[in-house]
Write a protein that holds these residues in place. Structure first.
Motif, PDB file in Angstrom:
ATOM      1  N   ASN A   1       0.813  -1.209   0.000  1.00 34.32           N
ATOM      2  CA  ASN A   1       0.000   0.000   0.000  1.00 34.32           C
ATOM      3  C   ASN A   1       0.848   1.262   0.000  1.00 34.32           C
ATOM      4  OD1 ASN A   1      -2.457  -1.325   0.032  1.00 34.32           O
ATOM      5  ND2 ASN A   1      -2.604  -1.367   2.260  1.00 34.32           N
TER       6      ASN A   1
ATOM      7  N   GLU B   1       2.338   3.648   3.701  1.00 32.96           N
ATOM      8  CA  GLU B   1       2.307   2.745   4.854  1.00 32.96           C
ATOM      9  C   GLU B   1       3.177   3.317   5.971  1.00 32.96           C
ATOM     10  OE1 GLU B   1       3.677  -1.747   6.210  1.00 32.96           O
ATOM     11  OE2 GLU B   1       3.414  -1.318   4.073  1.00 32.96           O
TER      12      GLU B   1
ATOM     13  N   GLU C   1      -4.707   2.293   3.440  1.00 32.24           N
ATOM     14  CA  GLU C   1      -5.712   1.802   2.492  1.00 32.24           C
ATOM     15  C   GLU C   1      -6.505   2.956   1.889  1.00 32.24           C
ATOM     16  OE1 GLU C   1      -7.908  -0.918   4.875  1.00 32.24           O
ATOM     17  OE2 GLU C   1      -6.313  -2.427   4.910  1.00 32.24           O
TER      18      GLU C   1
ATOM     19  N   THR D   1      -4.243   4.809  -0.644  1.00 32.77           N
ATOM     20  CA  THR D   1      -4.107   3.995  -1.859  1.00 32.77           C
ATOM     21  C   THR D   1      -5.377   4.043  -2.702  1.00 32.77           C
ATOM     22  OG1 THR D   1      -2.610   2.511  -0.658  1.00 32.77           O
ATOM     23  CG2 THR D   1      -3.538   1.693  -2.730  1.00 32.77           C
TER      24      THR D   1
END
Length: 451
Positions: free
Chosen positions: A47, A50, A105, A108
């Motif tokens: 991702n 991070e 998340e 991304t």
């Protein structure tokens, strides 16, 4: 450069933010992120953005914290990192902390949803010469690319320092008959941290065990001479500096009252901060360590309340790379040896999540205006963005250059009489006024909200 596509090497905080700022100004972006195909010592996923060392963006008070003012400046430029950070925010007293997984998340997903952004998972080992590039590989730049950078810039040395990561424990394995929930001086909601108290005897035994523990410092002999970043020292390094050092650092017991024994004052205190939105994981604040995993398990289980705690991620150490920016970058972040390349994030010589994001944002904004044929001047050094830029592009002494967090010492004097008590708030007020003026010329053509 006629190419209206910018190639970003690295999908961390700086690379992600740079991509967002570029795309929102009509520039096509390709992010080259080597993970998960090529792993690092500390990342777990592929991702973007991070987080590894901590889950905190630090203090958010714009009248007391320079980084809090930087938060606000980033909000004003529609920062993707700040948008996603708010969505993933978890209780942390006066600090801005996030659920790591939810945060990365979200970043991304927002990048993948943007029509002008493409993410390619591949390793880049050399800097292109004929296209616009942002180097945002972060502190974990691969040795091949780092060596290439040294060669093209004719740098005298490979600059680096050691950094470390703190352990994370499972919340329901902490003994809350010993530990209790409270923020220091009841900040935030008043109960955002788990506290594990120590008596004087327990504290001295704990420090002695840390000093005597087996440690891991890397596999290469030359690593023995690599320094540590002073603002993020491993606990064993602090312990070696004096038996009371930890008690005046991450184990400071002030501003706390033991819920179970109000009449007793702890001699030292171990803090744990919520690490995910569900509250099932907590990280040990300030407990970055290079101790071997077996030693961590043995020693940390002597902490009152953590005797049966399950450590789900042990602390690790890694080497961070940065360039001597004052000698290698021009005033708008371009490599003097390769003007088609801008350098952003921690590899440019700033330290911290928010500072890395800021340099990514600036690299994206400056490139967008250059490629769109628009005149632009960097933000003034009275702003936090401008002060960081000034630090890495000439404000620091190249002979002693080291990565630095944002701080009031990077700003010019106010220039008028004021009390010491007012100073920080006045710095913040001036910064936000001046960034608003600068932003009148750099607003995105079209802003897209984070997914």
């Amino acid at each position: 450069m006629e190419n209206k596509t910018v190639y970003i090497i690295g999908g961390g905080l700086a690379g992600s933010e740079a991509a967002w700022q570029l795309a929102n100004r009509g520039i096509n972006v390709i992010i080259h992120e080597m993970r998960p195909k090529v792993k690092t010592a500390v990342h777990k996923t592929g991702n973007c953005a991070e987080l590894v060392c901590s889950n905190s963006f630090r203090g958010g008070d714009i009248e007391k914290n320079a980084v809090g003012v930087l938060h606000e400046e980033l909000r004003k430029i529609d920062s993707l990192i700040m948008q996603c950070g708010e969505k993933a925010r978890v209780p942390a007293g006066g600090a801005f902390a996030v659920d790591r997984d939810m945060f990365s998340e979200s970043v991304t997903a927002a990048l993948q949803a943007h029509p002008l952004i493409e993410i390619k998972h591949e390793e880049i080992t050399e800097l292109p010469t004929d296209v616009p590039v942002i180097l945002a590989t972060g502190p974990l730049t691969t040795s091949g690319l780092a060596q290439h950078l040294i060669e093209i810039t004719e740098a005298d040395e490979h600059l680096s320092f050691f950094d470390a990561v703190a352990p994370i424990v499972q919340a329901d394995t902490i003994d809350m008959d010993v530990a209790w929930m409270q923020s220091r001086y009841d900040k935030g909601d008043g109960s955002d941290y788990i506290n594990c108290p120590m008596t004087k005897e327990q504290y001295f035994e704990f420090v002695d065990a840390i000093v005597k523990a087996e440690q891991s410092i890397g596999h290469n002999p030359e690593d023995a001479n690599v320094p540590y970043f002073e603002a993020c020292l491993p606990i064993e390094v602090m312990a070696e500096r004096g038996v009371e050092t930890l008690r005046y650092g991450p184990m400071k017991p002030r501003g706390l009252t033991n819920k179970h024994k109000p009449e007793e004052k702890a001699y030292a205190d171990v803090w744990l901060r919520q690490d995910n939105k569900k509250g099932t994981l907590y990280n040990m604040v300030g407990f970055q360590t290079r101790m071997k995993w077996g030693e961590q398990k043995r020693i940390f289980k002597t902490i009152p309340g953590l005797e049966n705690a399950e450590i789900v991620r042990y602390g690790v150490i890694h080497k961070n790379t940065f360039i001597n920016s004052p000698t290698l970058l021009d005033e708008v972040m371009r490599l003097k040896a390769r003007p088609n390349v801008r350098v952003a994030g921690q590899v440019s010589g700033v330290e911290g999540y928010v500072e890395s994001t800021a340099m990514g944002a600036l690299a994206g904004i400056l490139f967008a205006h250059e490629l769109n044929g628009d005149a632009i001047t960097p933000p003034p050094n009275t702003t936090m963005l401008g002060a960081l830029l000034s630090h890495i592009t000439g404000g620091a002494d190249a002979k002693t250059f080291q990565p630095m967090n944002i701080n009031y010492g990077l700003l010019p004097e106010l220039g008028f009489k004021h009390s010491k008590k007012e100073r920080k708030a006045l710095y913040g007020k001036r910064a936000l006024t001046d960034i608003a003026t600068w932003l009148e010329n750099v607003k995105p053509q079209k802003t897209k909200s984070a997914a």
